[in-house]
Scaffold this motif. Structure first.
Motif, PDB file in Angstrom:
ATOM      1  N   ASN A 221       0.817  -1.222   0.000  1.00  0.00           N
ATOM      2  CA  ASN A 221       0.000   0.000   0.000  1.00  0.00           C
ATOM      3  C   ASN A 221       0.851   1.272   0.000  1.00  0.00           C
ATOM      4  OD1 ASN A 221      -2.476   1.300  -0.086  1.00  0.00           O
ATOM      5  ND2 ASN A 221      -2.563   1.517   2.138  1.00  0.00           N
ATOM      6  N   THR A 222       1.671   1.410  -1.050  1.00  0.00           N
ATOM      7  CA  THR A 222       2.509   2.591  -1.227  1.00  0.00           C
ATOM      8  C   THR A 222       2.469   3.022  -2.686  1.00  0.00           C
ATOM      9  OG1 THR A 222       4.501   1.314  -1.764  1.00  0.00           O
ATOM     10  CG2 THR A 222       4.100   1.804   0.585  1.00  0.00           C
ATOM     11  N   TYR A 223       2.848   4.263  -2.920  1.00  0.00           N
ATOM     12  CA  TYR A 223       2.908   4.765  -4.301  1.00  0.00           C
ATOM     13  C   TYR A 223       3.894   3.936  -5.124  1.00  0.00           C
ATOM     14  CZ  TYR A 223       4.216   7.639  -8.279  1.00  0.00           C
ATOM     15  OH  TYR A 223       4.494   8.065  -9.554  1.00  0.00           O
ATOM     16  N   ASP A 224       5.101   3.724  -4.583  1.00  0.00           N
ATOM     17  CA  ASP A 224       6.128   2.983  -5.325  1.00  0.00           C
ATOM     18  C   ASP A 224       5.676   1.561  -5.619  1.00  0.00           C
ATOM     19  OD1 ASP A 224       7.858   5.145  -5.392  1.00  0.00           O
ATOM     20  OD2 ASP A 224       8.825   4.602  -3.500  1.00  0.00           O
ATOM     21  N   GLY A 225       5.017   0.938  -4.634  1.00  0.00           N
ATOM     22  CA  GLY A 225       4.543  -0.426  -4.838  1.00  0.00           C
ATOM     23  C   GLY A 225       3.536  -0.495  -5.974  1.00  0.00           C
ATOM     24  N   SER A 247      -7.086   2.415  -2.572  1.00  0.00           N
ATOM     25  CA  SER A 247      -6.779   3.684  -1.904  1.00  0.00           C
ATOM     26  C   SER A 247      -6.319   4.696  -2.939  1.00  0.00           C
ATOM     27  CB  SER A 247      -5.689   3.489  -0.844  1.00  0.00           C
ATOM     28  OG  SER A 247      -4.425   3.272  -1.451  1.00  0.00           O
ATOM     29  N   ASP A 248      -6.308   5.964  -2.533  1.00  0.00           N
ATOM     30  CA  ASP A 248      -5.824   7.021  -3.421  1.00  0.00           C
ATOM     31  C   ASP A 248      -4.356   6.830  -3.774  1.00  0.00           C
ATOM     32  OD1 ASP A 248      -8.296   8.147  -3.273  1.00  0.00           O
ATOM     33  OD2 ASP A 248      -7.711   9.884  -2.083  1.00  0.00           O
ATOM     34  N   VAL A 249      -3.562   6.427  -2.787  1.00  0.00           N
ATOM     35  CA  VAL A 249      -2.119   6.246  -3.023  1.00  0.00           C
ATOM     36  C   VAL A 249      -1.885   5.196  -4.092  1.00  0.00           C
ATOM     37  CG1 VAL A 249       0.038   5.455  -1.997  1.00  0.00           C
ATOM     38  CG2 VAL A 249      -1.440   7.009  -0.722  1.00  0.00           C
ATOM     39  N   GLY A 253      -0.279   5.788  -8.018  1.00  0.00           N
ATOM     40  CA  GLY A 253       0.826   4.981  -8.522  1.00  0.00           C
ATOM     41  C   GLY A 253       0.445   4.253  -9.801  1.00  0.00           C
ATOM     42  N   LEU A 254      -0.759   3.691  -9.836  1.00  0.00           N
ATOM     43  CA  LEU A 254      -1.224   2.986 -11.029  1.00  0.00           C
ATOM     44  C   LEU A 254      -1.432   3.954 -12.185  1.00  0.00           C
ATOM     45  CD1 LEU A 254      -3.830   0.585  -9.357  1.00  0.00           C
ATOM     46  CD2 LEU A 254      -1.591  -0.046 -10.295  1.00  0.00           C
ATOM     47  N   LEU A 255      -2.006   5.115 -11.890  1.00  0.00           N
ATOM     48  CA  LEU A 255      -2.240   6.116 -12.931  1.00  0.00           C
ATOM     49  C   LEU A 255      -0.933   6.508 -13.618  1.00  0.00           C
ATOM     50  CD1 LEU A 255      -3.989   8.311 -14.359  1.00  0.00           C
ATOM     51  CD2 LEU A 255      -3.479   9.801 -12.410  1.00  0.00           C
ATOM     52  N   ILE A 278      -6.650  14.690  -1.038  1.00  0.00           N
ATOM     53  CA  ILE A 278      -6.111  15.705  -1.934  1.00  0.00           C
ATOM     54  C   ILE A 278      -5.396  15.056  -3.118  1.00  0.00           C
ATOM     55  CG2 ILE A 278      -3.940  15.915  -0.643  1.00  0.00           C
ATOM     56  CD1 ILE A 278      -5.863  18.752  -2.438  1.00  0.00           C
ATOM     57  N   LEU A 279      -4.854  13.847  -2.927  1.00  0.00           N
ATOM     58  CA  LEU A 279      -4.169  13.144  -4.015  1.00  0.00           C
ATOM     59  C   LEU A 279      -5.086  12.917  -5.207  1.00  0.00           C
ATOM     60  CD1 LEU A 279      -2.123  10.381  -2.132  1.00  0.00           C
ATOM     61  CD2 LEU A 279      -1.230  12.417  -3.266  1.00  0.00           C
ATOM     62  N   ALA A 280      -6.344  12.612  -4.925  1.00  0.00           N
ATOM     63  CA  ALA A 280      -7.287  12.329  -6.009  1.00  0.00           C
ATOM     64  C   ALA A 280      -7.581  13.563  -6.849  1.00  0.00           C
ATOM     65  CB  ALA A 280      -8.582  11.766  -5.434  1.00  0.00           C
ATOM     66  N   ARG A 281      -7.292  14.740  -6.311  1.00  0.00           N
ATOM     67  CA  ARG A 281      -7.640  15.979  -7.005  1.00  0.00           C
ATOM     68  C   ARG A 281      -6.444  16.699  -7.619  1.00  0.00           C
ATOM     69  NH1 ARG A 281     -10.355  15.927  -2.193  1.00  0.00           N
ATOM     70  NH2 ARG A 281      -9.291  17.699  -1.236  1.00  0.00           N
ATOM     71  N   VAL A 282      -5.238  16.405  -7.138  1.00  0.00           N
ATOM     72  CA  VAL A 282      -4.075  17.122  -7.676  1.00  0.00           C
ATOM     73  C   VAL A 282      -3.521  16.470  -8.933  1.00  0.00           C
ATOM     74  CG1 VAL A 282      -3.417  18.044  -5.432  1.00  0.00           C
ATOM     75  CG2 VAL A 282      -2.416  15.886  -6.191  1.00  0.00           C
ATOM     76  N   VAL A 283      -3.817  15.172  -9.155  1.00  0.00           N
ATOM     77  CA  VAL A 283      -3.314  14.501 -10.363  1.00  0.00           C
ATOM     78  C   VAL A 283      -4.212  14.831 -11.545  1.00  0.00           C
ATOM     79  CG1 VAL A 283      -2.237  12.617  -9.084  1.00  0.00           C
ATOM     80  CG2 VAL A 283      -4.623  12.400  -9.821  1.00  0.00           C
ATOM     81  N   ARG A 284      -3.694  14.588 -12.742  1.00  0.00           N
ATOM     82  CA  ARG A 284      -4.473  14.754 -13.962  1.00  0.00           C
ATOM     83  C   ARG A 284      -4.373  13.476 -14.776  1.00  0.00           C
ATOM     84  NH1 ARG A 284      -5.819  18.084 -11.151  1.00  0.00           N
ATOM     85  NH2 ARG A 284      -6.243  20.294 -11.519  1.00  0.00           N
TER      86      ARG A 284
END
Length: 332
Positions: A221-225, A247-249, A253-255, A278-284
């Motif tokens: 459950n990490t971005y890198d993972g 999760s958002d994280v 990472g998948l996106l 906030i992660l769900a809203r700052v990415v594009r």
């Protein structure tokens, strides 16, 4: 030297008992006397000794809060809600990180109880037998928040995680997808295994779609993972076209893994996730997400704890708050 209650009593020409009654809000003091004492307190800069008051009242007005990792948005937002309500009801907080380790959770429960806290708020992905045993010895109320209690023995504040997963996957099914990946954090964790996976499977079965265990991918459950394990999705037979991330994280990472592979969201893969931080809203593109009311979960858990600590009547100790599906650009 620190100003004492004796100094205030002498300055106001009253007994220390009268000063104590004023400090503790006892109404059995004449208004003129109360004003004189308060004026002396302000002039001398007296600060009541919280420890001494706690010994006298057998309350410390302190609450222990145990979180897996305060740096994670899920827990930091919950903690903010707890802190605001604690301040409203004049409780102090001792906040501790358990580092998602059972031994540390047990140690912290012992430590908080040793500090004579009036109550505990506990967060974890799972309640181990060791933690449950330690909680059973506590003489103060305990509230779980964002945490499942499969035995329904403890007070809890949650959303319906299974129904939320069902709603998310059902959205993807309604968009025409038949092969949907469930990208989950560790399935040893109760919320992932018992609730989110169950909601995912229920949505597929309700639509008469086959449940393919190969589409359930367990990720650290990490971005890198999530970024590294994105390739697992590309390697699946019978190309999936949508992903439900736990999760958002994980979703971010998948996106980025999808986009860095020359593919796009939502054209090649539609993507829905949990939390709506906030992660769900700052990415594009911005992520379609199950919006979990994180602040409210924390606030309600603290309010529930205040009721339990004060011996107030509580109709339901298993509180379920509403969630919503926030549609954004990662789905069509």
């Amino acid at each position: 030297m620190a100003v004492t209650i004796y100094d205030v009593a002498r300055e106001a020409s009253v007994s220390m008992a009268t000063v104590s009654r004023v400090v503790n809000g006892n109404q059995n003091v004449k208004p003129a006397t109360r004003k004189k004492v308060l004026d002396c307190i302000e002039r001398l800069g007296y600060r009541p000794n919280a420890v001494a008051r706690g010994l006298a009242s057998k309350k410390t007005t302190t609450v222990g809060v145990i979180v897996p990792d305060i740096s994670k948005n899920f827990y930091s937002e919950l903690s903010r809600g707890i802190a605001d309500v604690a301040t409203m009801y004049e409780y102090n907080i001792i906040l501790s990180n358990s580092d998602e380790r059972t031994a540390r959770e047990v140690e912290l429960i012992e430590d908080h109880l040793g500090k004579q806290v009036d109550g505990l708020i506990f967060m974890s992905d799972s309640i181990s037998d060791e933690v449950r045993k330690e909680m059973a010895t506590a003489s103060v109320p305990i509230v779980l928040v964002g945490t499942l209690d499969v035995e329904k023995q403890l007070a809890t504040v949650n959303i319906d995680f299974e129904e939320a997963a069902f709603v998310a996957v059902n959205k993807l099914i309604a968009n025409g997808h038949k092969r949907i990946v469930f990208a989950s954090g560790p399935l040893t964790k109760d919320i992932n295994r018992i609730s989110k996976k169950a909601g995912y499977i229920r949505a597929l079965q309700a639509a008469d779609l086959a449940v393919d265990e190969e589409l359930i991918i367990e990720i650290d459950n990490t971005y890198d993972g999530a970024y590294e394990d994105c390739k697992k999705i590309f390697e699946l037979a019978g190309k999936p076209t949508a992903v439900f991330a736990g999760s958002d994280v994980l979703a971010v990472g998948l996106l980025n893994g999808i986009r860095d592979s020359g593919l796009s969201v939502p054209e090649d893969y539609e993507l829905i996730c949990f939390e709506h931080s906030i992660l769900a809203r700052v990415v594009r593109p911005q992520l379609t997400s199950i919006a979990v009311p994180l602040y409210d979960l924390g606030a309600v858990s603290m309010r529930l704890l205040t009721k339990l600590m004060n011996g107030e009547e509580v109709d339901d100790k298993q509180v379920i708050l509403p969630f919503r599906l926030e549609e954004r650009e990662s789905t069509k």
